[in-house]
Structures are given as C-alpha cells and as structure tokens.
Write a protein that holds these residues in place. Sequence first.
Motif, PDB file in Angstrom:
ATOM      1  N   ALA A 132       0.831  -1.205   0.000  1.00 58.90           N
ATOM      2  CA  ALA A 132       0.000   0.000   0.000  1.00 58.90           C
ATOM      3  C   ALA A 132       0.869   1.260   0.000  1.00 58.90           C
ATOM      4  O   ALA A 132       0.574   2.232  -0.708  1.00 58.90           O
ATOM      5  CB  ALA A 132      -0.935  -0.008   1.210  1.00 58.90           C
ATOM      6  N   ILE A 133       1.941   1.245   0.769  1.00 58.86           N
ATOM      7  CA  ILE A 133       2.835   2.401   0.825  1.00 58.86           C
ATOM      8  C   ILE A 133       3.528   2.605  -0.522  1.00 58.86           C
ATOM      9  O   ILE A 133       3.659   3.741  -1.001  1.00 58.86           O
ATOM     10  CB  ILE A 133       3.843   2.249   1.977  1.00 58.86           C
ATOM     11  CG1 ILE A 133       3.096   2.303   3.318  1.00 58.86           C
ATOM     12  CG2 ILE A 133       4.921   3.334   1.917  1.00 58.86           C
ATOM     13  CD1 ILE A 133       3.923   1.851   4.517  1.00 58.86           C
ATOM     14  N   ALA A 134       3.937   1.530  -1.161  1.00 60.67           N
ATOM     15  CA  ALA A 134       4.543   1.646  -2.494  1.00 60.67           C
ATOM     16  C   ALA A 134       3.549   2.243  -3.482  1.00 60.67           C
ATOM     17  O   ALA A 134       3.910   3.115  -4.289  1.00 60.67           O
ATOM     18  CB  ALA A 134       5.023   0.274  -2.973  1.00 60.67           C
ATOM     19  N   ARG A 135       2.298   1.816  -3.417  1.00 57.44           N
ATOM     20  CA  ARG A 135       1.259   2.358  -4.300  1.00 57.44           C
ATOM     21  C   ARG A 135       1.049   3.850  -4.037  1.00 57.44           C
ATOM     22  O   ARG A 135       0.992   4.659  -4.972  1.00 57.44           O
ATOM     23  CB  ARG A 135      -0.066   1.593  -4.109  1.00 57.44           C
ATOM     24  CG  ARG A 135      -1.215   2.164  -4.934  1.00 57.44           C
ATOM     25  CD  ARG A 135      -2.550   1.480  -4.654  1.00 57.44           C
ATOM     26  NE  ARG A 135      -2.855   1.228  -3.265  1.00 57.44           N
ATOM     27  CZ  ARG A 135      -3.309   2.130  -2.401  1.00 57.44           C
ATOM     28  NH1 ARG A 135      -3.497   3.393  -2.768  1.00 57.44           N
ATOM     29  NH2 ARG A 135      -3.588   1.789  -1.151  1.00 57.44           N
ATOM     30  N   VAL A 136       0.957   4.236  -2.763  1.00 54.22           N
ATOM     31  CA  VAL A 136       0.766   5.647  -2.417  1.00 54.22           C
ATOM     32  C   VAL A 136       1.960   6.472  -2.901  1.00 54.22           C
ATOM     33  O   VAL A 136       1.788   7.562  -3.451  1.00 54.22           O
ATOM     34  CB  VAL A 136       0.536   5.815  -0.897  1.00 54.22           C
ATOM     35  CG1 VAL A 136       0.619   7.275  -0.476  1.00 54.22           C
ATOM     36  CG2 VAL A 136      -0.818   5.226  -0.498  1.00 54.22           C
ATOM     37  N   GLY A 137       3.168   5.967  -2.734  1.00 54.59           N
ATOM     38  CA  GLY A 137       4.350   6.675  -3.211  1.00 54.59           C
ATOM     39  C   GLY A 137       4.308   6.908  -4.707  1.00 54.59           C
ATOM     40  O   GLY A 137       4.648   7.996  -5.191  1.00 54.59           O
ATOM     41  N   ALA A 138       3.865   5.899  -5.455  1.00 54.64           N
ATOM     42  CA  ALA A 138       3.754   6.040  -6.913  1.00 54.64           C
ATOM     43  C   ALA A 138       2.683   7.068  -7.276  1.00 54.64           C
ATOM     44  O   ALA A 138       2.867   7.866  -8.208  1.00 54.64           O
ATOM     45  CB  ALA A 138       3.441   4.689  -7.550  1.00 54.64           C
TER      46      ALA A 138
END
Length: 179
Positions: free
Chosen positions: A25-31
């Motif tokens: 989820a954090i990787a998605r938000v960062g993207a």
Amino acid sequence: MTRHDLSKALRDADLVHDEATLRAAIARVGAEITRVLAGQPAVFLTVMQGALPFAGELATRIDAPLEFDYVHATRFRGGTEGGQLEWLRHPGVPLAGRTVLLVDDILDEGHTLKAIRDHVLAVGAARVLLAVLCEKHHGRTVPGLRSDFCGVVVPDRYVFGYGMDFHEQGRNLPAIYAL
C-alpha cells in the motif's frame, strides 16, 4: 487488562493489515504521489509521532524533490479520547507559496489534521496534499476533510501498530491490529 498491557492487547486483537499488505500500500501511495507531483518540489511534513514509520517508508517511494520537516500537535497525549489541541512544534521551514505533503498515520475524525492543514494554509502554502496510511470510514469525520492519498482502510475500532499506539506502546509493530 492493565492500561499498559500490550501483550494482552495483541492476544485480544484482530490482525487487520499485515506487513506485506502495508508495504504494498505504501509503495502504491508513493507512486501516486510521484505522479501528482510530476517532478515538482514539495515539503514533506510528517505529523509526529504516529506518522513516523509510515513517513519513513513513504519518503523512499516518492520520486520528486522533497524538503523534510515535521509538526507535532496532539489531542490525545497517550489517551484514547481527544481533548483540546496542543501544539508541541510548528513547522520550521518556510511554507509560503509551496506544495506541502502532510503525512499522518490515520484519518479518523480528523480534528488534529484539519487544524494542522488550516495552519499550513494560513501561513501561505500554495496547496496541501494529505497522505495517510489508513482511514476509518464512518460519519464522524470533520466535514470537508479527506485524504488525497490513502494506503488502507481500517475498521471503526481502536487500531494500533505501524505508528498508531496502544497507550504509547506498539507504534513499532509491523502490522495494524484492532481491538
């Protein structure tokens, strides 16, 4: 259960989101933030103390020039019910005319986040983008307050772990639990 019995709380709690789910989820938000910023600089403003684990990982997932600062305002002071907002630290970097990425652990009712966002706008930020690790969906959120970026949704229960505390303990847990 005593007030500070984290091990008992963990035994009684339900696992809501495990570490792998949170990291994805954090990787998605960062993207998502990278796409929205489109290479433009921003002030990465972490809300202490709860947002620290989320902010640390999120920052490494954003491909844009970031200047880091933090703010510390609280309504809880270790309790479970909010009181009057207490400012422990205002942002130190100039915010006027800048994009501010306000990063917090949770959007629940939103009183603290609204006060911080309003302060950031009052000192002249050009825009404020709100990124939260998790949100509770219920009818008690401050009207007009919403996140621009959200990692996961959590139940309308007492949640702790990954920055959120159980009586000032458990912020370092790699998952989110609910009582």
